[in-house]
Design a protein around this motif. Structure first.
Motif, PDB file in Angstrom:
ATOM      1  N   SER A 154       0.770  -1.257  -0.043  1.00 58.31           N
ATOM      2  CA  SER A 154      -0.025  -0.043  -0.208  1.00 58.31           C
ATOM      3  C   SER A 154       0.693   1.114   0.109  1.00 58.31           C
ATOM      4  O   SER A 154       0.541   2.311  -0.451  1.00 58.31           O
ATOM      5  N   ASP A 179      -2.006   2.409 -10.123  1.00 57.39           N
ATOM      6  CA  ASP A 179      -1.829   0.983 -11.042  1.00 57.39           C
ATOM      7  C   ASP A 179      -0.425   0.945 -11.640  1.00 57.39           C
ATOM      8  O   ASP A 179      -0.107   0.161 -12.177  1.00 57.39           O
ATOM      9  N   ALA A 188      -4.486 -12.446  -3.298  1.00 56.77           N
ATOM     10  CA  ALA A 188      -5.891 -11.871  -2.910  1.00 56.77           C
ATOM     11  C   ALA A 188      -5.929 -10.844  -2.134  1.00 56.77           C
ATOM     12  O   ALA A 188      -6.918 -10.321  -1.940  1.00 56.77           O
ATOM     13  N   ASP A 189      -4.925 -10.259  -1.544  1.00 52.77           N
ATOM     14  CA  ASP A 189      -5.002  -9.394  -0.711  1.00 52.77           C
ATOM     15  C   ASP A 189      -5.230  -7.977  -1.443  1.00 52.77           C
ATOM     16  O   ASP A 189      -4.716  -7.870  -2.510  1.00 52.77           O
ATOM     17  N   GLU A 190      -6.284  -7.160  -0.732  1.00 53.69           N
ATOM     18  CA  GLU A 190      -6.666  -5.964  -1.489  1.00 53.69           C
ATOM     19  C   GLU A 190      -5.533  -4.927  -1.801  1.00 53.69           C
ATOM     20  O   GLU A 190      -5.864  -4.441  -2.850  1.00 53.69           O
ATOM     21  N   SER A 191      -4.626  -4.886  -0.966  1.00 49.47           N
ATOM     22  CA  SER A 191      -3.212  -3.866  -1.406  1.00 49.47           C
ATOM     23  C   SER A 191      -2.496  -4.357  -2.452  1.00 49.47           C
ATOM     24  O   SER A 191      -1.483  -3.533  -2.794  1.00 49.47           O
ATOM     25  N   THR A 214       1.050   1.504  -3.946  1.00 44.99           N
ATOM     26  CA  THR A 214      -0.104   1.809  -4.622  1.00 44.99           C
ATOM     27  C   THR A 214      -0.705   3.086  -4.026  1.00 44.99           C
ATOM     28  O   THR A 214      -1.554   3.490  -4.867  1.00 44.99           O
TER      29      THR A 214
END
Length: 281
Positions: A224, A232, A252-255, A227
Motif C-alpha cells: 500500500s 496502478d 488475494a490481498d486488496e493491497s 499503490t
C-alpha cells in the motif's frame, strides 16, 4: 543553436541603426528563437499487465506477458513494454572498473559495500561534484536504453544511504534521483522508483518518478506504500524463498498490485532447474 547566435547578431545590428526596428527581424527567426524545446512523449506502464523480471538473463516470455524488465546490457523485447534496469546508486558486480575512484563511497577500511550484496559498492552521492561525476557514467547508459528501444528505466538502490553508516543522506540520493529522472524523461523514457517504500511519498512528487518496481512488498506488508502513491503504476516481484504465506493469499490481498508475479531469487532463465515463474490466478 546557430539560429540563436544569428538572432543575437541581428539584434545588435538593429540597435546600432536608427532606421531599423524590432519588426525588421524576420518573423521566422523570432519564432525559432522563442519556440520551446519539444519534450519526447513518454509511455506509461500498460495497466494491470503481466510482467516478467529477467535480470538473471533474457529469454522469450510467455505469450500473456506484456511487460519485461531486463538489464541494460541486454536488448529490449521488441514486442512488449520493456523496462531497462540501471543500478543508479551502487556498482554492479564486475563493473567496478567503470567508476572513477572518487565516485565510490569509502571509509578507513576501503570501499563501502552493500552488506547483502558484497560485490556491489555504494556510490558517493554526498556532494554536487560527485553526483555530477556519477551522472557522467550513468547518463550514457540511460541514453543507450532509449536508443536500443526501451520504453522505461528503473533505478536500483535508491535507499543506499540507509547502508552508509550516516555517510550519505536521503537528501543526497534525492538530488541524484531528480537529475536521473529528468535525464530519462529527456530521452523519452518513463522513470521507475525501485524499492524504498518508505520514501515513495517523497520520491514521486520531488523526483518525478512515473511508476514503481517493488520486490517483496507483499512479503513485507508494504504494497500500500506504493499503490497509495503510484496507483496502478506498480510492479511487484515476490520470491519463492521468502513466502510468509501462500502466494495465492498474497494475490488475494486488496493491497496487492495488479502486476505481481512470483519468481526464483536468482531470476534464472527457463533452461535452469531453479527457474520459477508464477502469476496471480
Amino acid at each position: 543553436m546557430k539560429i540563436l547566435r544569428i538572432v543575437g547578431v541581428l539584434g545588435a545590428a538593429a540597435l546600432g541603426l536608427t532606421s531599423c526596428t524590432a519588426s525588421s527581424v524576420p518573423a521566422e527567426v523570432t519564432a525559432e528563437q522563442t519556440a520551446p524545446e519539444q519534450t519526447p512523449a513518454i509511455d506509461l506502464l500498460p495497466l494491470a499487465a503481466l510482467p516478467d523480471y529477467q535480470l538473471g538473463g533474457s529469454y522469450d516470455p510467455g505469450a500473456d506477458v506484456q511487460i519485461v524488465v531486463r538489464d541494460r546490457l541486454n536488448p529490449p523485447d521488441p514486442d512488449r513494454y520493456s523496462i531497462c534496469y540501471v543500478n543508479g546508486f551502487q556498482t554492479q558486480p564486475t563493473e567496478l572498473d567503470f567508476w572513477p575512484a572518487n565516485t565510490l563511497l569509502t571509509n578507513e577500511a576501503g570501499p563501502v559495500a552493500d552488506p547483502d550484496w558484497p560485490d556491489e559498492v555504494l556510490l558517493d552521492t554526498s556532494t554536487a561534484e560527485k553526483r555530477a561525476q556519477i551522472r557522467a557514467v550513468l547518463e550514457p547508459w540511460i541514453q543507450g536504453c532509449a536508443t536500443s528501444g526501451y520504453s522505461a528505466v528503473e533505478f536500483d538502490n535508491l535507499d543506499s544511504y540507509t547502508r552508509s553508516d550516516g555517510a550519505l543522506s536521503k537528501t543526497d540520493n534525492m538530488e541524484l534521483a531528480v537529475d536521473l529522472v529528468a535525464f530519462a524523461h529527456a530521452q523519452g523514457l518513463a522513470a521507475g522508483q525501485k524499492n524504498a517504500a518508505e520514501d515513495a511519498a517523497e520520491l514521486k512528487p520531488q523526483a518525478g518518478f512515473d511508476f514503481a518496481v517493488s520486490e517483496e512488498c507483499a512479503a513485507y506488508d508494504e504494497c500500500s506504500a506504493y499503490t497509495g502513491v503510484y496507483g496502478d503504476q506498480v510492479i511487484d516481484i515476490e520470491y519463492t524463498d521468502q513466502l510468509p504465506r501462500s502466494f495465492a493469499s498474497m494475490c488475494a490481498d486488496e493491497s496487492a498490485p495488479a502486476s505481481m508475479i512470483l519468481r526464483d531469487r536468482d531470476l534464472v532463465t527457463p533452461t535452469e532447474d531453479a527457474y520459477h515463474f508464477e502469476r496471480c490466478a
